[in-house]
Scaffold this motif. Sequence first.
Motif, PDB file in Angstrom:
ATOM      1  N   ASP A 192       0.817  -1.207   0.000  1.00  0.00           N
ATOM      2  CA  ASP A 192       0.000   0.000   0.000  1.00  0.00           C
ATOM      3  C   ASP A 192       0.854   1.263   0.000  1.00  0.00           C
ATOM      4  O   ASP A 192       0.537   2.231  -0.688  1.00  0.00           O
ATOM      5  CB  ASP A 192      -0.924  -0.007   1.223  1.00  0.00           C
ATOM      6  CG  ASP A 192      -1.850   1.195   1.234  1.00  0.00           C
ATOM      7  OD1 ASP A 192      -2.557   1.414   0.233  1.00  0.00           O
ATOM      8  OD2 ASP A 192      -1.861   1.924   2.241  1.00  0.00           O
ATOM      9  N   ARG A 223      -1.239  10.463  -2.454  1.00  0.00           N
ATOM     10  CA  ARG A 223      -1.900  10.052  -1.213  1.00  0.00           C
ATOM     11  C   ARG A 223      -1.191  10.624   0.003  1.00  0.00           C
ATOM     12  O   ARG A 223      -1.834  10.988   0.996  1.00  0.00           O
ATOM     13  CB  ARG A 223      -1.956   8.526  -1.138  1.00  0.00           C
ATOM     14  CG  ARG A 223      -2.912   7.931  -2.167  1.00  0.00           C
ATOM     15  CD  ARG A 223      -3.202   6.476  -1.920  1.00  0.00           C
ATOM     16  NE  ARG A 223      -2.122   5.615  -2.365  1.00  0.00           N
ATOM     17  CZ  ARG A 223      -1.349   4.897  -1.575  1.00  0.00           C
ATOM     18  NH1 ARG A 223      -1.508   4.933  -0.268  1.00  0.00           N
ATOM     19  NH2 ARG A 223      -0.403   4.132  -2.076  1.00  0.00           N
ATOM     20  N   ASP A 276      -2.201  14.224   0.214  1.00  0.00           N
ATOM     21  CA  ASP A 276      -3.533  14.310   0.821  1.00  0.00           C
ATOM     22  C   ASP A 276      -3.447  14.172   2.334  1.00  0.00           C
ATOM     23  O   ASP A 276      -4.163  14.867   3.080  1.00  0.00           O
ATOM     24  CB  ASP A 276      -4.444  13.211   0.259  1.00  0.00           C
ATOM     25  CG  ASP A 276      -4.867  13.474  -1.182  1.00  0.00           C
ATOM     26  OD1 ASP A 276      -4.727  14.629  -1.641  1.00  0.00           O
ATOM     27  OD2 ASP A 276      -5.329  12.523  -1.841  1.00  0.00           O
TER      28      ASP A 276
END
Length: 274
Positions: free
Chosen positions: A96, A251, A254
Amino acid sequence: MAGVHIGDEQTFNESALVAPVNLISHATVRGAVARLQDDHGIADADTAFRALLTVSQRYDVKLRHLSAAVSTTDAATRTTSGPAPALSFSLRGRGDAPKRSDVLADLLTTAVDLFSAPAGAVQLRDAKHGGLCIESHAGLTEQFRHHFSYLEDEGSAAAYATAHCEVVRVDDVAVSPLYSFIDMEVLAQCGVRAELAVPMCDEDGRNWGAVTVMFDSRRPRVDPFAVEMLHGHADSCAQWLRWYDQAVMPRLVDAVHEVAAASVEEAAGTAVSA
Protein backbone atom coordinates in the motif's frame (compact mmCIF):
# COMPACT_ATOMS: atom_id res chain seq x y z
CA MET A 1 36.79 24.76 9.35
CA ALA A 2 36.40 26.35 5.94
CA GLY A 3 37.58 29.95 5.64
CA VAL A 4 39.51 32.52 3.65
CA HIS A 5 42.23 34.95 4.71
CA ILE A 6 41.97 38.70 4.15
CA GLY A 7 45.09 40.47 5.37
CA ASP A 8 45.82 39.31 8.89
CA GLU A 9 42.20 38.43 9.60
CA GLN A 10 40.31 35.25 8.87
CA THR A 11 36.67 35.25 7.84
CA PHE A 12 34.60 32.10 7.64
CA ASN A 13 32.38 31.09 4.79
CA GLU A 14 29.38 29.76 6.70
CA SER A 15 27.70 28.34 3.60
CA ALA A 16 30.71 26.05 3.06
CA LEU A 17 29.90 24.38 6.40
CA VAL A 18 26.39 23.47 5.25
CA ALA A 19 25.88 20.65 2.78
CA PRO A 20 24.43 22.08 -0.47
CA VAL A 21 21.51 19.66 -0.28
CA ASN A 22 20.48 21.21 3.04
CA LEU A 23 20.25 24.63 1.45
CA ILE A 24 17.87 23.48 -1.27
CA SER A 25 15.97 21.34 1.26
CA HIS A 26 15.28 24.36 3.44
CA ALA A 27 14.02 26.30 0.41
CA THR A 28 11.74 23.41 -0.60
CA VAL A 29 10.29 23.03 2.89
CA ARG A 30 9.65 26.78 3.14
CA GLY A 31 7.75 26.63 -0.14
CA ALA A 32 5.58 23.76 1.09
CA VAL A 33 4.90 25.51 4.39
CA ALA A 34 3.78 28.63 2.52
CA ARG A 35 1.51 26.51 0.30
CA LEU A 36 -0.15 24.91 3.33
CA GLN A 37 -0.60 28.27 5.01
CA ASP A 38 -2.30 29.66 1.91
CA ASP A 39 -4.50 26.59 1.32
CA HIS A 40 -5.68 26.27 4.92
CA GLY A 41 -5.44 29.81 6.24
CA ILE A 42 -2.77 28.86 8.75
CA ALA A 43 -1.17 31.89 10.39
CA ASP A 44 1.54 29.97 12.26
CA ALA A 45 4.28 28.52 10.04
CA ASP A 46 5.18 26.00 12.75
CA THR A 47 1.71 24.45 12.52
CA ALA A 48 2.11 23.93 8.77
CA PHE A 49 5.59 22.52 9.26
CA ARG A 50 4.32 20.04 11.87
CA ALA A 51 1.81 18.71 9.33
CA LEU A 52 4.68 17.99 6.94
CA LEU A 53 6.84 16.47 9.66
CA THR A 54 4.02 14.26 10.96
CA VAL A 55 3.40 12.62 7.57
CA SER A 56 7.13 12.45 6.80
CA GLN A 57 7.75 10.45 9.97
CA ARG A 58 4.57 8.38 9.72
CA TYR A 59 5.38 7.08 6.24
CA ASP A 60 9.17 7.29 6.43
CA VAL A 61 9.51 9.63 3.45
CA LYS A 62 12.14 12.35 3.25
CA LEU A 63 10.86 15.77 4.25
CA ARG A 64 12.43 17.34 1.16
CA HIS A 65 10.71 14.90 -1.18
CA LEU A 66 7.35 15.26 0.54
CA SER A 67 7.61 19.06 0.59
CA ALA A 68 8.35 19.16 -3.15
CA ALA A 69 5.24 17.08 -3.81
CA VAL A 70 3.07 19.35 -1.63
CA SER A 71 4.33 22.38 -3.54
CA THR A 72 3.68 20.92 -6.99
CA THR A 73 0.73 18.51 -6.70
CA ASP A 74 -2.74 19.70 -7.71
CA ALA A 75 -5.91 17.66 -8.06
CA ALA A 76 -6.17 18.70 -11.71
CA THR A 77 -2.71 17.36 -12.56
CA ARG A 78 -3.10 13.93 -10.98
CA THR A 79 -3.12 10.83 -13.15
CA THR A 80 -4.39 7.35 -12.42
CA SER A 81 -1.85 4.60 -12.07
CA GLY A 82 -2.04 0.85 -11.98
CA PRO A 83 -0.20 -1.57 -9.68
CA ALA A 84 3.47 -1.12 -8.92
CA PRO A 85 5.73 -2.40 -11.70
CA ALA A 86 7.87 -5.38 -10.79
CA LEU A 87 11.45 -4.57 -9.85
CA SER A 88 14.24 -6.67 -11.30
CA PHE A 89 16.37 -6.35 -8.15
CA SER A 90 13.98 -6.14 -5.19
CA LEU A 91 10.70 -7.45 -3.79
CA ARG A 92 10.13 -4.44 -1.56
CA GLY A 93 8.42 -2.16 -4.09
CA ARG A 94 4.88 -3.49 -3.59
CA GLY A 95 2.26 -2.90 -0.94
CA ASP A 96 0.00 0.00 0.00
CA ALA A 97 2.79 2.44 0.86
CA PRO A 98 6.17 1.00 -0.17
CA LYS A 99 9.21 2.84 1.08
CA ARG A 100 11.18 4.68 -1.55
CA SER A 101 14.30 4.48 0.62
CA ASP A 102 14.09 0.66 0.74
CA VAL A 103 13.95 0.35 -3.06
CA LEU A 104 16.90 2.72 -3.54
CA ALA A 105 18.91 0.88 -0.88
CA ASP A 106 18.26 -2.43 -2.65
CA LEU A 107 19.36 -0.96 -5.99
CA LEU A 108 22.56 0.31 -4.40
CA THR A 109 23.32 -3.02 -2.71
CA THR A 110 22.79 -4.82 -6.02
CA ALA A 111 25.10 -2.39 -7.83
CA VAL A 112 27.91 -2.64 -5.31
CA ASP A 113 27.67 -6.44 -5.20
CA LEU A 114 27.73 -6.76 -9.00
CA PHE A 115 31.15 -5.12 -9.18
CA SER A 116 32.50 -6.02 -5.72
CA ALA A 117 32.99 -2.27 -5.30
CA PRO A 118 33.87 -0.68 -1.95
CA ALA A 119 31.45 2.24 -2.36
CA GLY A 120 28.50 3.50 -4.32
CA ALA A 121 25.63 5.97 -4.45
CA VAL A 122 22.22 6.48 -5.97
CA GLN A 123 21.72 10.10 -7.00
CA LEU A 124 18.35 11.38 -8.21
CA ARG A 125 17.13 14.62 -9.73
CA ASP A 126 15.55 16.86 -7.13
CA ALA A 127 11.86 17.27 -7.96
CA LYS A 128 11.87 20.99 -7.19
CA HIS A 129 15.33 22.26 -8.16
CA GLY A 130 16.45 19.77 -10.80
CA GLY A 131 19.96 19.01 -9.55
CA LEU A 132 21.26 15.63 -8.40
CA CYS A 133 20.95 14.64 -4.74
CA ILE A 134 22.54 11.66 -3.00
CA GLU A 135 19.55 9.56 -1.92
CA SER A 136 21.31 6.34 -0.91
CA HIS A 137 24.98 5.60 -0.30
CA ALA A 138 27.42 2.99 0.98
CA GLY A 139 31.09 3.21 1.83
CA LEU A 140 31.28 6.99 1.36
CA THR A 141 32.90 9.38 3.78
CA GLU A 142 31.10 12.35 5.28
CA GLN A 143 33.38 14.64 3.27
CA PHE A 144 32.23 13.05 0.02
CA ARG A 145 28.55 13.19 0.99
CA HIS A 146 28.88 16.86 1.92
CA HIS A 147 30.78 17.94 -1.19
CA PHE A 148 28.67 16.03 -3.72
CA SER A 149 25.34 16.21 -1.86
CA TYR A 150 23.79 18.37 -4.59
CA LEU A 151 25.07 18.90 -8.14
CA GLU A 152 23.55 21.45 -10.49
CA ASP A 153 25.59 20.77 -13.63
CA GLU A 154 27.46 17.95 -15.35
CA GLY A 155 30.40 18.12 -12.98
CA SER A 156 30.52 14.43 -12.10
CA ALA A 157 30.17 11.02 -13.69
CA ALA A 158 26.65 10.67 -12.25
CA ALA A 159 25.57 14.11 -13.47
CA TYR A 160 26.91 13.48 -16.98
CA ALA A 161 25.26 10.05 -17.12
CA THR A 162 21.95 11.59 -16.06
CA ALA A 163 22.13 14.52 -18.49
CA HIS A 164 22.98 12.33 -21.49
CA CYS A 165 21.27 9.08 -20.42
CA GLU A 166 24.40 7.07 -21.12
CA VAL A 167 26.81 4.91 -19.15
CA VAL A 168 29.90 6.82 -18.05
CA ARG A 169 33.12 5.06 -17.10
CA VAL A 170 35.95 7.03 -15.51
CA ASP A 171 39.09 4.92 -15.20
CA ASP A 172 41.05 7.62 -13.34
CA VAL A 173 39.17 10.47 -11.65
CA ALA A 174 42.45 12.35 -11.15
CA VAL A 175 42.69 13.15 -14.86
CA SER A 176 39.02 13.24 -15.82
CA PRO A 177 37.73 16.48 -17.43
CA LEU A 178 34.45 15.91 -15.59
CA TYR A 179 35.97 17.04 -12.31
CA SER A 180 37.39 20.32 -11.06
CA PHE A 181 40.62 20.45 -9.09
CA ILE A 182 38.69 20.73 -5.82
CA ASP A 183 36.52 17.74 -6.80
CA MET A 184 39.66 15.71 -7.51
CA GLU A 185 41.07 16.59 -4.11
CA VAL A 186 37.91 15.42 -2.36
CA LEU A 187 37.82 12.19 -4.36
CA ALA A 188 41.47 11.50 -3.60
CA GLN A 189 41.00 12.11 0.12
CA CYS A 190 37.97 9.81 0.11
CA GLY A 191 39.89 7.03 -1.67
CA VAL A 192 37.82 7.11 -4.88
CA ARG A 193 40.08 6.38 -7.86
CA ALA A 194 37.62 5.28 -10.57
CA GLU A 195 33.87 5.31 -11.18
CA LEU A 196 31.14 3.75 -13.25
CA ALA A 197 27.86 5.70 -13.50
CA VAL A 198 24.74 4.13 -15.01
CA PRO A 199 21.70 6.31 -15.84
CA MET A 200 18.18 5.59 -14.62
CA CYS A 201 15.72 6.16 -17.50
CA ASP A 202 12.03 5.26 -17.47
CA GLU A 203 9.89 4.03 -20.37
CA ASP A 204 9.13 7.60 -21.45
CA GLY A 205 12.83 8.46 -21.68
CA ARG A 206 12.86 10.62 -18.56
CA ASN A 207 16.22 10.65 -16.80
CA TRP A 208 15.72 10.23 -13.06
CA GLY A 209 19.35 10.09 -12.01
CA ALA A 210 22.18 7.59 -11.86
CA VAL A 211 23.58 4.77 -9.78
CA THR A 212 27.35 4.95 -9.39
CA VAL A 213 29.85 2.38 -8.21
CA MET A 214 33.22 3.63 -7.03
CA PHE A 215 36.56 1.85 -6.97
CA ASP A 216 39.66 2.31 -4.84
CA SER A 217 42.04 1.55 -7.73
CA ARG A 218 42.53 3.08 -11.17
CA ARG A 219 41.43 1.28 -14.34
CA PRO A 220 39.45 -1.47 -12.57
CA ARG A 221 38.33 -4.55 -14.45
CA VAL A 222 34.67 -4.07 -15.34
CA ASP A 223 32.55 -6.95 -16.59
CA PRO A 224 30.44 -5.75 -19.57
CA PHE A 225 27.71 -8.23 -18.63
CA ALA A 226 27.52 -6.69 -15.15
CA VAL A 227 27.17 -3.25 -16.73
CA GLU A 228 24.24 -4.47 -18.82
CA MET A 229 22.63 -6.04 -15.77
CA LEU A 230 22.98 -2.83 -13.75
CA HIS A 231 21.60 -0.80 -16.65
CA GLY A 232 18.50 -2.98 -16.65
CA HIS A 233 18.11 -2.67 -12.87
CA ALA A 234 18.55 1.12 -13.02
CA ASP A 235 15.87 1.50 -15.69
CA SER A 236 13.58 -0.81 -13.71
CA CYS A 237 14.01 1.48 -10.71
CA ALA A 238 13.27 4.56 -12.82
CA GLN A 239 10.00 3.03 -13.98
CA TRP A 240 9.10 2.24 -10.39
CA LEU A 241 9.94 5.80 -9.27
CA ARG A 242 7.64 7.14 -11.99
CA TRP A 243 4.83 4.92 -10.67
CA TYR A 244 5.60 5.92 -7.06
CA ASP A 245 5.31 9.63 -7.81
CA GLN A 246 2.01 9.07 -9.63
CA ALA A 247 0.42 6.54 -7.27
CA VAL A 248 1.87 7.00 -3.80
CA MET A 249 2.94 10.63 -3.44
CA PRO A 250 -0.53 12.11 -4.12
CA ARG A 251 -1.90 10.05 -1.21
CA LEU A 252 0.87 11.32 1.05
CA VAL A 253 0.13 14.89 -0.06
CA ASP A 254 -3.53 14.31 0.82
CA ALA A 255 -2.43 13.07 4.24
CA VAL A 256 -0.46 16.28 4.80
CA HIS A 257 -3.50 18.39 3.93
CA GLU A 258 -5.67 16.28 6.25
CA VAL A 259 -3.28 16.84 9.15
CA ALA A 260 -3.08 20.55 8.38
CA ALA A 261 -6.88 20.87 8.21
CA ALA A 262 -7.27 18.95 11.48
CA SER A 263 -4.81 21.33 13.12
CA VAL A 264 -6.87 24.31 11.99
CA GLU A 265 -10.07 22.75 13.32
CA GLU A 266 -8.39 21.91 16.62
CA ALA A 267 -7.11 25.46 16.99
CA ALA A 268 -10.57 26.85 16.21
CA GLY A 269 -12.17 24.56 18.78
CA THR A 270 -9.64 25.57 21.40
CA ALA A 271 -10.34 29.25 20.69
CA VAL A 272 -14.09 28.74 21.08
CA SER A 273 -13.64 26.83 24.35
CA ALA A 274 -11.47 29.62 25.71
